[in-house]
Design a protein around this motif. Structure first.
Motif, PDB file in Angstrom:
ATOM      1  N   ASP A 193      85.259  15.471   9.858  1.00 23.59           N
ATOM      2  CA  ASP A 193      85.035  14.137   9.960  1.00 23.59           C
ATOM      3  C   ASP A 193      84.727  13.529   8.546  1.00 23.59           C
ATOM      4  N   SER A 195      84.136  10.634   7.775  1.00 29.53           N
ATOM      5  CA  SER A 195      82.893   9.895   7.326  1.00 29.53           C
ATOM      6  C   SER A 195      81.591  10.456   7.014  1.00 29.53           C
ATOM      7  N   LEU A 196      81.612  11.846   7.087  1.00 25.91           N
ATOM      8  CA  LEU A 196      80.309  12.599   6.616  1.00 25.91           C
ATOM      9  C   LEU A 196      80.283  12.353   4.979  1.00 25.91           C
ATOM     10  N   ALA A 199      79.551   8.499   4.275  1.00 28.73           N
ATOM     11  CA  ALA A 199      78.263   8.135   4.427  1.00 28.73           C
ATOM     12  C   ALA A 199      77.476   8.477   3.236  1.00 28.73           C
TER      13      ALA A 199
ATOM     14  N   PHE C  85      78.319   4.550  10.906  1.00 29.50           N
ATOM     15  CA  PHE C  85      79.527   4.822  11.299  1.00 29.50           C
ATOM     16  C   PHE C  85      79.636   5.226  12.754  1.00 29.50           C
ATOM     17  N   GLN C  86      80.906   4.730  13.192  1.00 28.60           N
ATOM     18  CA  GLN C  86      81.141   5.153  14.662  1.00 28.60           C
ATOM     19  C   GLN C  86      80.742   6.306  15.362  1.00 28.60           C
ATOM     20  N   SER C  87      81.226   7.483  14.407  1.00 30.47           N
ATOM     21  CA  SER C  87      80.783   8.735  14.640  1.00 30.47           C
ATOM     22  C   SER C  87      79.258   9.150  14.120  1.00 30.47           C
ATOM     23  N   ALA C  89      78.195   9.932  11.613  1.00 32.54           N
ATOM     24  CA  ALA C  89      78.410  10.682  10.345  1.00 32.54           C
ATOM     25  C   ALA C  89      77.088  11.383   9.870  1.00 32.54           C
ATOM     26  N   LEU C  90      76.325  11.664  10.707  1.00 31.28           N
ATOM     27  CA  LEU C  90      74.960  12.772  10.359  1.00 31.28           C
ATOM     28  C   LEU C  90      75.270  13.953   9.858  1.00 31.28           C
ATOM     29  N   TRP C  91      74.736  14.467   8.806  1.00 30.97           N
ATOM     30  CA  TRP C  91      75.120  15.402   8.037  1.00 30.97           C
ATOM     31  C   TRP C  91      74.683  16.719   9.204  1.00 30.97           C
ATOM     32  N   GLY C 140      73.187  11.398  22.267  1.00 28.75           N
ATOM     33  CA  GLY C 140      74.140  10.276  21.386  1.00 28.75           C
ATOM     34  C   GLY C 140      73.152   9.112  21.019  1.00 28.75           C
ATOM     35  N   GLN C 143      70.856  10.053  18.087  1.00 28.98           N
ATOM     36  CA  GLN C 143      71.995  10.134  16.971  1.00 28.98           C
ATOM     37  C   GLN C 143      72.158   8.958  16.173  1.00 28.98           C
ATOM     38  N   GLU C 163      81.596  -0.306  14.578  1.00 34.27           N
ATOM     39  CA  GLU C 163      81.450   0.073  16.252  1.00 34.27           C
ATOM     40  C   GLU C 163      80.313   1.228  16.299  1.00 34.27           C
ATOM     41  N   ASN C 167      80.370   4.973  21.056  1.00 34.80           N
ATOM     42  CA  ASN C 167      80.418   6.452  21.394  1.00 34.80           C
ATOM     43  C   ASN C 167      79.253   6.563  22.608  1.00 34.80           C
TER      44      ASN C 167
END
Ligand SMILES: Nc1ncnc2c1ncn2[C@@H]1O[C@H](COP(=O)(O)OP(=O)(O)OP(=O)(O)O)[C@@H](O)[C@H]1O
Ligand SMILES: Nc1ncnc2c1ncn2[C@@H]1O[C@H](COP(=O)(O)OP(=O)(O)OP(=O)(O)O)[C@@H](O)[C@H]1O
Ligand SMILES: [Fe+3]
Ligand SMILES: [Mg+2]
Ligand SMILES: [Mg+2]
Lengths: 583, 357, 367, 367
Positions: A193, A195-196, A199, C85-87, C89-91, C140, C143, C163, C167
Motif C-alpha cells: 500500500d 499510502s503507508l 502517511a 487515508f482511506q486504508s 495506512a498504519l505502519w 477496523g 484502526q 474517505e 472502509n
C-alpha cells in the motif's frame, strides 16, 4: 417471457456427470496429478536414501543396510571443512545477494529514477544466464590473470581481490542469484500500500527516513523467502565452486559430491549417498524453515482497501548514486563478463599478454558447427527446453489447480510435492533418477535411460517449482467466485477448469512457459549423470569442451546460448504484449 | 618436442573399403556379414573427445559403409565403467564398446566376471607388447604427458621436471601458485603422477621444490587456458594430445616439451562390453582401430598412434616421435594394474602434502 | 488555525486534465468537504494540498505560508499537515504507540513530552488502553481512530481526510461519523474531507464543494447543495431525486413528457426541453379523499412496489412511462394514488443528459 | 417454485464453528434475507445451500430433492440454482452473450433455444443491446444486471444473491435495489439474499433472518425486526438506536444511569440492570413551550452537534454522561432541549454487553 410455473420440473435440468468407480472426473484427474508428482519426486529421492544406508553400490548384489556410510562420511578427513566452507559460501552468497538486490528493488520500484524501467529490466538479465557461463565470464575478467585484474594490477601494483576464494565465489554466485531476491522484493514493493509511505511523508518524514522506518521493515517477508531460496540454491550450485574453488582446494558440498562421484579414483557410492542425503536434509529443512517463517510473517503484509496509486519518492542527489550503483552492478557483474565471453568466442587465444585483435577468428563457431554432436547438443537443448517447458507448465498448471482450487483431500500434498524439487540439488536429481531408471519396472528405465526423455524428466523436475511458483500467484488473483459461478451454473470441476480458468490463466501459462524454457535451457547439472552419447546438451558440451581446452568454443557455445535465450525471451515478450493489446 | 608447428592438414588416409588385411583369418567375411545384419549401429561409452573420434568414425564408415550410426559419448573416465556396471546389473546395456584411459578403473572393471566379451584380435601379433593392456583390452592410443609453458612469462625452456625446478628455483617467491599440475584425487592425475613417481623415485627431489609452488587442476584444457592467460606460467603432466592444436593456435605464446627425465605415456584402453548389442560390428571396430589404417586415423584425430607402420607427419603424432625426442628409456608407459587402496592413500597424502592442501 | 487558500489549481497527468482551474478558500476551523463521484479528482486535490502531488498550475497557501506557487513547492514533510487515508495506512510493523511516536521523533520532541502527547491523543480518540497493540490486532474502527490520533498528535495546522470512513461497515460508519463530527467541533481544527458519500457530506460539513470531472460545480452549505442544487447533476448526486423531462409551454408552466400533463414550476423556464427534478420526500401521497393544498401540482400514479426502511415507507410509482419514488409514513398503499407537489419543490434545469446511463436505465425499466 | 428447507445446519472450519445448528424454511416465492454483521456466517450459509461448502452437519432440501443429508451431498453443478456474487463473477474473457450461453451449453440446450433464452433474459434486465460487449466494457450497474441475467437464464429453482449491490456506489445502489425488488416480485422466484446493510434488508425482504456469530438471532418480517427486535443486539444492528442503561425500580419503571431519572417502560422489566433502547425517530424534540403528550416520558438534554441529511436534521445530544441521537425536521436547535418519548417506544432488554466494543466507545466518548 419464460414462465416459471411452480409445478413443472426445471425446463433445463443440470447435466449429469458420469462417475466411474464412484469417483468423479475431477477425482481421477486429481489423484492422477498426485500420483504423477509423487512418482516424479520420489524417484530420485528413494534410491538416494536407500543407497545412503547400503554398504555397496546399488548395482551390486548382496548389499547390507546400515549407518556405516554416515559414520564414514563424518569421520572422513576434511568433511568438517567441507561443511564449514559450504556454510560460509552459502551464508555469504545470501548476504551479498541481499545487499545487492534489496536496495536496488527499493530504488527501482519506489523512487523516481532516471531510466528506471531499463534498470528494472536489466536487473533480471543475470537470471537468464547460467552461472556456469557467468563463472567463465568472471574468470576471464576478474580471475588472477583476467583482463580487468591485469589492468588493475598494472595501475595499483597489486590486486585488491582474490576471485579464487570463498568471498570471490560468493560474490559471483550472488550476482547470479540477486535477480531472484530482486524479483521477490520488487513484487512485494509494487503490491504494498503506497499510502503507508504517503502517511510517513505527511507526518514529516524525509525520503531516507521513509526507507529506513517504513519500507525496509515491511520487506521482511520477501527477504526471508528469497534469502532462504538463495541459500538453498547456493548449497547445491556446482559450477562456480567447481571453476573457482577447485584449483585452490576449496571444497563445498556440491564439489565434494562431484569429485567423489564422478572423478574419484574409487568412487564410494555409500558415502556419496550419505552426503546427498545430508544435502537433501539441509535444503529440505531450509525450505521448511522458510514456510514457517513466512507463515508468521503474514501479519506484516498489509495490502488492504482501495489500491492506492504509488507515488515514487524523490531521492534528490542520492538518486545519482543509486543509478551509478545499479549501473555498476549490471555492467561489472554481467555486461563486462558476458561481453568478454562473446569477444572470447571470436578469438583464437584470449590473454592480456597479447592483443586479442591479433587472433580474431570464426574458428570457434566453425568447430561447433562442423561436429554433428555439437550441433546436436544445441538441438537437444532446444528440444529439451521446448518439450520440457510445455510439459512442466502443463503439469504446474494442473498442480496449481488441484492445490489451490479444489477440495481435494491431498491438495496440500500436491503443493508440497510440486515445490519439493526446490530442495533437491541437481546432481542428486541426476544420480537418483539414474538409479531410479535403472531399477524401473517393466524395462521402462531402459526405454528412457540415456535418451532425451531422461533429461526432460530430470530437468523438468527441477523446473517444476518455478513453473508452480509462477502460475500460483495468478490463480490467487482470479477470484474464487469465478469458478463458483461456473459450478453453480452447472459445470463440474473439470469443465470449470477447461472453460473458465484455462482461458483466464493463459497469460500466466505463457509466463510459466517462458520461465521454464529459460530454466531448462540453462540447466545442466542433472545431465552430468543422465546424459549419454545421444543426449548431449549445451551445458555438458560446454563442460566437455572446457576440459579439452577449447575455451574459445566454450565461449562460442555460451554466446549462442545467451543469444537463444535473449531471442526467445524477446520474442515471447513481444508476442505476449501484442496479445494483451488484442484482448 | 611438439611445440610451434603449424596445423597443416595431413594427406588423406587411404582406406581399402570392405577389405580385410591379408593376415586376417579366412572366415573374417562371415564376421562382416554378421555385422551387416546388425543394422550398422554402434554405441561407444568413452571418455574421448568428439574431435578425436571424428576421423576414426569417418574412416571406419568408409571401410564398412553399412555402418551408418556411430555414437560415442564423452563421460568422465570412471563414469564410463559405473554406467556400464549399473546398466549391466539391471539388465541390458546399450554399450557396445568401452573406451577409457582410466587405468585403475579398467583394472577393476576387467577383474569383475562377466563384464567383457572375450575377443582375440587378429591384429594382436602386429602390435608392440603393450598393445594388449589386459586380457581382451587393447590400447587404442598411447598419449604422452608434457610440460606446457607460457613462452613470454617463463624465462627459459624447461626440458624436464628437473630443468623446470631449476628455472623456478631462481625466484621461487615469484612463481608461488604459478605452476599447475594434475589433481591426484582424480583418476587421471593419480595414474600419471603415480606412474611417474614410481618409475623415477629420484624425482621426488624435484617435486619437493616444484609442488609447493603448484596448484592442481582437473583438466588439461583448464591448465592450458590458464597458462595462456598468464594465471600460470607453466604446468606439468599436461596431456599432449589436446595441447597440440592449442600450441598451434597460440601464436607462439604456448609451448610444450616432453620430459627428458621421464615422460609418462598413458594408453587408452578399448574393450567390448559383455552383452554388447552389436558384437560383430564391435569386433570390426576393435580390429580397425588397431590396424594400420585405423591407427593412422587415430593420429589424425589428435591422439598418439603407436604402430610402427604409421609414419609421423604434419599434424600426425606418434609414439615413435616421443621415443625419438626423449629416448626409449625415458618413456614410462603407465600400466593397467590396480594400486591397493593403502598405497593410493599414502601417495595422494604425500603429494597433496607437498601442494600444501 | 489558519485558513486554506487554493487558487487556480490545475493538475494534468500526461494529457489527462484531472483538475481544471479550481479555486476555493476554507475558513479557519471550517469543516470543508470535497464531494463527487469516483474519479472526479477529489483525492488529487487533497494530495496537492498535502504536497503528495505537484500541481501543474495554481497556488496553495495555508495561513501566511505559501506551499505552492510558481517556483515554490514545499514538500509534504515541510507542511505540517495531518492526513488520514482511506486504508488508514498504519505502519503494520509498529505498535500503536510507535505509530504515533514517529511524527514526534521526526520533530525531535523529547521523550517525556512524546509520551504525554501520545497518551493525550489516544485519550482523545478513546483508545487509551491500546497503545501496545499492533494494527492487525485492532478492529477496523479502532484502526481508523488510531490513524486519526496519529494525524493529530503533532498538532498539525490542517487536517486532511481521504474517505476515512469508507472502509468501516455501514453500522459503524454512522456512529464514527457522529463521533468525528463531535471531535472536529471540539478541536476546531480546519478540516478538508473527501468523500463520495453524499449523506456523509451533508451530515458532517460546514461547506461542501461538489466536484465533477475535475471541475467544481457548486460550493455551498449543505442546505444550499441539497435544496438549491446548481445543476441537475448535483441534484442527482446529492440525495435522491425524480427527474421528469418536459417542455416549456408558458411562463412558469411545463408539460411533462411522461403523462402529457402540465405542471406549475417556480421560475419561468428557458424555452425548449427541460428537466424537472423533484425530491421523493417532497412528493406527498394524498390520503384518499383529501384534496391537494391550493396551488400544488397534482399527479396521478400507480404503486409498483413498496419498501419499508424502518422509519418510513418508500414507494416506487409508475407515472406514465416513468418510474418515480415517493416517501411517506403510511404503509400498504396499492393501486392508484394521488400525489401533490408544491411548485417550489420542482427544480428546473435545461434538459441535458444529466443522468448517468445506469441510473437512467433503472428508472425507465417499467414493464 | 419449491420451498427451501434448512435443518440443523452446522459448519466448522477446523475448530472454528462458523454456523451453529441453524434451521429455517423459506416459502415458495419468498424473498428471504440473511442479515448480520461481517463474519457472522451469512455467505457460508448461502454457500452451503449452493453446494460450494459441505456442511459439517444438517440437511438442506429444495422442494422434493434433498441436497444435503447424512451420506448425501449433491455437488453445486447438480443443484440447478442461480447465484449472483458480490463481485458479479462475470467471466471476463467472454462476451455478455457467451457468459449467458455457458450454463445453457452445459445443459445442451439447442442453439436456437439458447439465443431465445439469452435475448429474453437480457431483455428482462434491460440490457437487450449489450450482448456483444465484454464485461470490462460495462459499468458496475450493468455488470450486476448481467450477473443476474446469467443466474436467471436457465430458470433455476432458487435464486441466491450474496451482497449483489454492495459494489455499486451509494447512488446507484438505491436505484438498483428498487429495480431488483420489482424484478423479483414479477418473476416470483424464491430468493435468498445476503446483506449486511439493514436498510437494504428492510426494504427488500419478505422475511429477514438476523444472524450473529453463527446463530440465527431472530427471523421475522421487516416490521417485526425493526419494531420488535428480539435482543438489544438486533436493535443495535437494525436501524439506529440509543441505548440507555438503568435499573428496574418498580413495575414498568426504570431508573436511568445517565441522569438518575425514572422513566416508564411498556413491560415489567426483569429485576436488576437493564438496557432501554429507543430509536432516534421516536424521540420527539418538543418545540419550546409545548407540553409533552400525556403519559410520555420527558427527558432534558443538551445539543452537541447537528447534522443535516437533506430530508431531515439529526442531532447529537448529551443526556447525562451519554450521547444520544434524535431526528427532527427542525433545523438550528442549540442549547437545552426537551425530549418526549412514548413508553411504548422504549424497548427493554436485560443489560448485557450488547454493543460491539467499537460502537460502545463511540457512544460514550462525550467529554
Ligand atoms: N498518477 C496518476 N496518473 C494518471 N492518472 C491519474 C493519476 N492519479 C490520478 N489519476 C486520474 O485522475 C483522476 C482523478 O483521480 P482521483 O484519485 O483524484 O479521484 P477521486 O475523486 O479521489 O476518486 P475516488 O473516489 O475513486 O477515490 C482519475 O481519473 C484518475 O484515473
Ligand atoms: N475457508 C474458511 N476457512 C476458515 N474460516 C473461514 C472460511 N470461510 C469463512 N471462514 C470464517 O467463517 C466466518 C463466517 O464467514 P462468512 O464469509 O460466512 O461471513 P459473512 O457473514 O458472509 O461476512 P461478510 O459480510 O464479511 O461477507 C468468518 O469468521 C470467516 O473468517
Ligand atoms: Fe446508506
Ligand atoms: Mg480518492
Ligand atoms: Mg460474505
Amino acid at each position: 417471457m419464460t414462465t416459471l410455473s411452480p409445478t413443472r420440473p426445471p425446463a433445463h435440468p443440470p447435466p449429469r456427470y458420469r462417475r466411474p468407480l464412484g469417483l468423479g472426473r475431477e477425482g481421477w484427474l486429481q489423484y492422477g496429478v498426485l500420483l504423477l508428482l509423487a512418482v516424479l519426486v520420489l524417484a530420485p529421492v528413494v534410491p538416494t536414501l536407500y543407497q545412503s544406508f547400503l554398504d555397496r553400490p546399488l548395482y551390486e548384489a548382496g548389499g547390507v543396510l546400515g549407518a556405516g556410510n554416515y559414520v564414514r562420511l563424518f569421520t572422513e578427513a576434511g568433511f568438517g571443512r567441507v561443511v564449514l566452507d559450504t556454510a560460509l559460501f552459502a551464508g555469504l552468497t545470501t548476504v551479498l545477494s541481499l545487499l545487492i538486490a534489496v536496495p536496488m528493488a527499493v530504488v527501482v520500484v519506489r523512487t523516481k529514477l532516471p531510466g528506471g524501467r531499463v534498470f528494472a529490466a536489466a536487473m533480471q538479465w543475470p537470471f537468464f544466464i547460467s552461472s556456469l557461463i557467468l563463472g567463465f565470464g568472471w574468470i576471464t575478467m576478474y580471475g588472477p590473470a583476467g583482463f580487468v585484474s591485469v589492468e588493475v594490477r598494472r595501475i595499483l601494483g597489486f590486486l585488491p581481490w582474490n576471485l579464487y576464494s570463498i568471498p570471490g565465489m560468493a560474490l559471483t554466485e550472488a550476482v547470479a542469484l540477486a535477480p531472484i531476491v530482486y524479483t521477490f522484493c520488487a513484487g512485494a514493493l509494487r503490491q504494498s500500500d503506497a499510502s503507508l509511505e504517503a502517511a510517513a511523508q505527511v507526518c514529516g518524514a524525509g525520503p531516507l527516513r521513509i526507507l529506513r522506518s517504513v519500507i525496509l521493515p515491511l520487506l521482511r517477508p520477501p527477504v526471508v523467502y528469497s534469502s532462504i531460496l538463495v541459500a538453498s540454491m547456493s548449497v547445491e550450485t556446482l559450477s562456480v565452486p567447481l571453476l573457482f574453488g577447485q584449483p585452490v582446494g576449496i571444497d563445498v558440498f556440491s564439489t565434494f559430491l562431484y569429485r567423489n562421484g564422478l572423478q574419484s579414483i574409487n568412487p564410494d557410492y555409500g558415502v556419496l549417498g550419505a552426503a546427498s542425503a545430508i544435502i537433501l536434509l539441509v535444503t529440505v529443512s531450509l525450505v521448511a524453515l522458510q514456510a514457517k517463517l513466512l507463515k508468521d510473517a503474514q501479519r506484516f503484509v498489509s495490502v488492504r482497501g482501495k489500491a492506492t496509486r504509488p507515488r515514487p519518492l524523490d531521492l534528490g542527489w542520492l538518486k545519482w548514486i543509486s543509478v551509478a550503483a545499479i549501473a555498476f552492478y549490471v555492467v561489472m557483474g554481467a555486461l563486462i563478463p558476458i561481453g568478454g565471453l562473446v569477444f572470447r568466442s571470436f578469438t583464437q587465444v584470449f590473454t592480456p599478454l597479447q592483443s586479442p585483435f591479433k587472433t580474431l577468428t570464426g574458428d570457434n563457431y566453425e568447430r561447433i558447427f562442423t561436429y554433428p554432436v555439437y550441433v546436436q547438443s544445441i538441438v537437444n537443448s532446444l528440444i529439451v527446453a521446448a518439450v520440457g517447458a510445455v510439459l512442466v507448465s502443463v503439469l504446474s498448471l494442473l498442480a496449481v489447480m488441484v492445490a489451490r482450487r479444489s477440495t481435494f483431500r491431498f491438495a496440500r500434498a500436491v503443493e508440497n510435492l510440486a515445490l519439493a524439487p526446490q530442495a533437491m540439488p541437481g546432481i542428486i536429481v541426476g544420480i537418483g533418477l539414474f538409479w531410479a531408471l535403472a531399477f524401473a519396472p517393466f524395462g521402462l528405465g531402459s526405454l528412457v535411460q540415456g535418451t532425451l526423455w531422461a533429461l526432460i524428466i530430470g530437468f523438468g523436475l527441477r523446473a517444476l517449482p518455478s513453473g508452480f511458483g509462477s502460475i500460483s500467484p495468478s490463480i490467487m488473483q482470479i477470484g474464487r467466485e469465478l469458478d463458483n459461478a461456473a459450478r453453480v451454473s452447472g459445470a463440474d470441476w473439470v469443465r470449470t477448469f477447461s472453460r473458465i480458468l484455462a482461458s483466464l490463466l493463459r497469460p500466466a501459462f505463457a509466463g510459466a512457459l517462458i520461465l521454464t524454457f529459460v530454466t531448462l535451457l540453462k540447466e545442466y547439472s542433472p545431465a552430468v549423470f543422465l546424459g549419454s552419447a545421444d543426449s548431449n546438451i549445451i551445458g555438458t558440451t560446454m563442460l566437455e569442451l572446457w576440459v579439452q581446452g577449447n575455451t574459445g568454443s566454450v565461449a562460442a557455445l555460451a554466446s549462442l546460448q545467451i543469444a537463444i535465450t535473449a531471442t526467445f525471451v524477446g520474442l515471447a515478450g513481444l508476442l505476449l504484449k501484442g496479445r494483451d493489446k488484442n484482448a | 618436442g611438439g611445440g610451434g608447428e603449424a596445423a597443416k592438414a595431413p594427406p588423406p588416409n587411404r582406406i581399402a573399403t570392405g577389405q580385410a588385411p591379408s593376415y586376417y583369418p579366412a572366415d573374417y567375411a562371415r564376421l562382416m556379414e554378421a555385422s551387416r545384419k546388425e543394422g550398422g549401429t554402434l554405441t561407444i561409452y568413452s571418455n574421448t573427445d568428439q574431435e578425436n573420434w571424428a576421423p576414426i568414425f569417418r574412416d571406419f564408415q568408409k571401410k564398412y559403409p553399412w555402418v551408418t550410426k556411430l555414437a560415442a559419448n564423452n563421460l568422465d573416465s570412471d563414469e564410463v565403467f559405473q554406467r556400464v556396471l549399473s546398466e549391466q546389473a539391471t539388465g541390458s546395456s546399450p554399450a557396445d564398446l568401452v573406451v577409457s584411459n582410466a587405468a585403475q578403473a579398467w583394472a577393476d572393471f576387467a577383474a569383475r566376471p562377466g563384464t567383457l566379451t572375450e575377443y582375440a584380435s587378429p591384429e594382436k601379433d602386429k602390435l608392440p607388447d603393450f598393445g594388449e593392456l589386459l586380457p581382451h583390452v587393447y590400447a587404442m592410443s598411447i598419449d604422452p604427458l608434457s610440460i606446457a609453458y607460457n613462452t613470454s612469462l617463463l624465462p627459459g625452456k624447461p626440458t624436464g621436471l628437473k630443468s623446470l625446478a631449476a628455472i623456478l628455483a631462481k625466484d621461487p617467491a615469484q612463481y608461488k601458485s604459478k605452476i599447475t599440475t594434475r589433481d591426484v584425487s582424480g583418476a587421471f592425475g593419480f595414474t600419471v603422477s603415480h606412474a611417474f613417481a614410481e618409475a623415477r623415485p629420484e624425482s621426488w627431489a624435484s617435486l619437493q621444490s616444484v609442488l609447493p609452488l603448484a596448484r592442481p587442476e582437473t583438466s588439461s584444457g583448464t591448465q592450458m587456458e590458464k597458462i595462456i592467460s598468464g594465471e600460470y606460467v607453466a604446468g606439468f603432466f599436461v596431456s599432449a594430445a589436446p595441447a597440440y592444436p592449442v600450441v598451434a593456435k597460440s601464436g607462439g605464446l604456448l609451448a610444450i616439451s616432453f620430459l627428458d627425465d621421464g615422460t609418462v605415456a598413458l594408453p587408452r584402453g578399448i574393450g567390448i562390453a559383455a552383452g554388447a548389442p552389436h558384437p560383430a560390428t564391435s569386433k570390426l571396430f576393435v580390429d580397425f582401430v588397431l590396424s594400420q589404417e585405423g591407427q593412422r586415423a587415430v593420429a589424425e584425430g589428435g591422439l598418439t598412434s603407436y604402430r610402427d607402420d604409421v609414419p609421423a607427419a604434419d599434424g600426425l603424432h606418434t609414439y615413435q616421435e616421443l621415443v625419438k625426442a626423449v629416448g626409449e628409456a625415458n618413456v614410462i608407459v603407465a600400466r593397467y594394474t590396480k594400486v591397493p587402496d593403502a598405497e593410493v592413500e599414502s601417495f595422494t597424502d604425500k603429494w597433496n602434502g607437498l601442494l600444501g592442501r | 488555525m489558519p485558513e486554506v487558500k487554493v487558487t487556480h489549481l490545475s493538475k494534468q497527468f500526461g494529457d489527462n486534465a484531472v483538475l481544471r482551474d479550481i479555486s476555493f478558500t476554507i475558513a479557519d476551523g471550517e469543516f470543508f468537504t470535497l464531494l463527487g463521484p469516483s474519479g472526479c479528482g477529489k483525492s488529487t486535490t487533497l494530495a496537492c494540498i498535502a504536497g503528495l502531488e505537484r500541481p501543474t498550475r495554481g497556488s496553495i497557501a495555508v495561513g501566511s505560508s505559501t506551499f505552492v506557487d510558481t517556483g515554490t513547492f514545499v514538500p509534504p514533510e515541510g507542511r505540517n499537515l495531518g492526513m488520514v487515508f482511506q486504508s488508514y495506512a498504519l505502519w503494520p510493523h509498529m505498535t500503536v504507540a510507535r505509530n504515533l511516536a514517529m511524527p514526534l521523533k521526526i520533530r525531535k520532541v523529547d521523550r517525556r513530552e512524546q509520551d504525554r502527547l501520545i497518551a493525550d491523543a489516544l485519550d482523545k480518540v478513546g483508545l487509551a488502553g491500546l497503545s501496545d497493540r499492533f494494527p492487525h490486532q485492532l478492529s477496523g474502527g479502532q484502526q481508523q481512530r488510531v490513524a486519526l490520533a496519529r494525524a493529530l498528535v503533532y498538532s498539525p495546522s490542517v487536517l486532511l481526510l481521504d474517505e476515512p470512513l469508507s472502509n468501516l461497515d455501514a453500522k459503524l460508519r454512522d456512529q464514527a461519523r457522529a463521533w468525528l463530527k463531535r471531535l472536529q467541533t471540539e478541536l476546531g481544527i480546519t478540516t478538508v474531507y473527501v468523500t463520495h458519500d453524499q449523506e456523509e457530506a451533508l451530515a458532517l460539513s460546514d461547506r461542501i464543494a461538489v466536484m465533477s470531472r475535475g471541475d467544481m460545480v457548486q460550493i455551498g452549505t449543505p442546505q444550499d447543495i441539497y435544496e438549491r442544487p446548481a445543476t441537475a447533476e448535483v441534484a442527482a448526486f446529492v440525495g435522491r431525486c425524480n427527474f421528469l423531462t418536459g417542455a416549456t409551454t408558458g411562463p412558469r408552466e411545463v408539460r411533462l413528457d411522461c403523462t402529457g400533463q402540465t405542471i406549475t414550476v417556480p421560475d419561468t423556464a428557458p424555452g425548449g426541453p427541460v428537466t424537472v427534478a423533484i425530491r421523493p420526500e417532497r412528493l406527498e401521497i394524498l390520503p384518499p379523499g383529501r384534496a391537494a393544498p391550493a396551488g400544488a401540482n397534482v399527479l396521478t400514479a400507480e404503486v409498483l412496489t413498496s419498501s419499508y426502511v424502518g422509519s418510513r415507507h418508500e414507494y416506487d410509482l409508475r407515472l406514465g412511462d416513468h418510474v418515480i419514488q415517493a416517501e411517506t409514513s403510511r404503509p400498504g398503499l396499492t393501486g392508484e394514488v394521488v400525489l401533490a407537489v408544491e411548485p417550489a419543490a420542482c427544480l428546473l434545469y435545461p434538459a441535458t443528459g444529466a443522468l448517468p446511463e445506469d441510473a437512467a436505465a433503472l428508472v425507465t425499466t417499467a414493464q
